[in-house]
Design a protein around this motif. Structure first.
Motif, PDB file in Angstrom:
ATOM      1  N   LYS A  18       0.850  -1.177   0.000  1.00  0.00           N
ATOM      2  CA  LYS A  18       0.000   0.000   0.000  1.00  0.00           C
ATOM      3  C   LYS A  18       0.893   1.236   0.000  1.00  0.00           C
ATOM      4  O   LYS A  18       1.915   1.270   0.689  1.00  0.00           O
ATOM      5  N   LYS A  51      -3.463   3.743  -1.721  1.00  0.00           N
ATOM      6  CA  LYS A  51      -3.850   2.831  -2.795  1.00  0.00           C
ATOM      7  C   LYS A  51      -3.302   1.441  -2.507  1.00  0.00           C
ATOM      8  O   LYS A  51      -2.173   1.298  -2.052  1.00  0.00           O
ATOM      9  N   TYR A 111      -1.940  -1.843  -3.930  1.00  0.00           N
ATOM     10  CA  TYR A 111      -1.328  -2.405  -5.127  1.00  0.00           C
ATOM     11  C   TYR A 111      -1.295  -3.923  -5.016  1.00  0.00           C
ATOM     12  O   TYR A 111      -1.043  -4.464  -3.940  1.00  0.00           O
ATOM     13  N   TYR A 118      -4.052  -3.148  -9.331  1.00  0.00           N
ATOM     14  CA  TYR A 118      -4.595  -2.527  -8.131  1.00  0.00           C
ATOM     15  C   TYR A 118      -5.865  -3.266  -7.773  1.00  0.00           C
ATOM     16  O   TYR A 118      -6.493  -3.897  -8.616  1.00  0.00           O
TER      17      TYR A 118
END
Length: 126
Positions: A60, A64, A66, A86
């Motif tokens: 992260k 976000k 990943y 993602y």
């Protein structure tokens, strides 16, 4: 354990085009840590099996989540990253990430694609 990625540049392009400096540092650190750890010890929260021989690396950055996908191979003691992705809730970006990972794995196993060590990327301007 050695970590590899495809030579066609898919992961390099993902890193270059999609990852912030913070995310690239997190990704590099995760790969370095996993490469220094026996494969049998890879586990959550950094690594998760998805089925059909595909696994997600998990990190992260910047809020976000990943989820680059890979598999064990092509050789013994090797793990190859097949696609950058993602995941938010249960939605993948790209949507067909798992299908693409499976396709690329087959191409590597059939000699259509080649791989190179991830560590080589650390010394490039990606």
């Amino acid at each position: 354990m050695e970590v590899f990625w495809g030579t066609k540049g898919f992961i390099a392009e993902w890193c270059k085009g999609e990852l912030s400096v913070e995310a690239q540092a997190e990704f590099d650190n995760l790969v370095i840590d996993l490469a220094a750890t026996p494969r049998a010890s890879w586990s959550m929260p950094d690594f998760k099996p998805l089925g059909d021989g595909i696994f997600e690396l998990r990190f992260k950055a910047g809020g976000k989540q990943y989820r680059p996908l890979g598999y064990d191979g092509p050789g013994a003691h090797q793990f190859t990253i097949l696609i950058g992705a993602y995941k938010k809730m249960k939605k993948w970006t790209p949507q067909d990430a798992r299908k693409t990972a499976t396709k690329r794995r087959k191409e590597i196993e059939n000699g259509i694609r080649k791989v190179r060590r991830y560590a080589e990327h650390l010394f490039e301007d990606v």
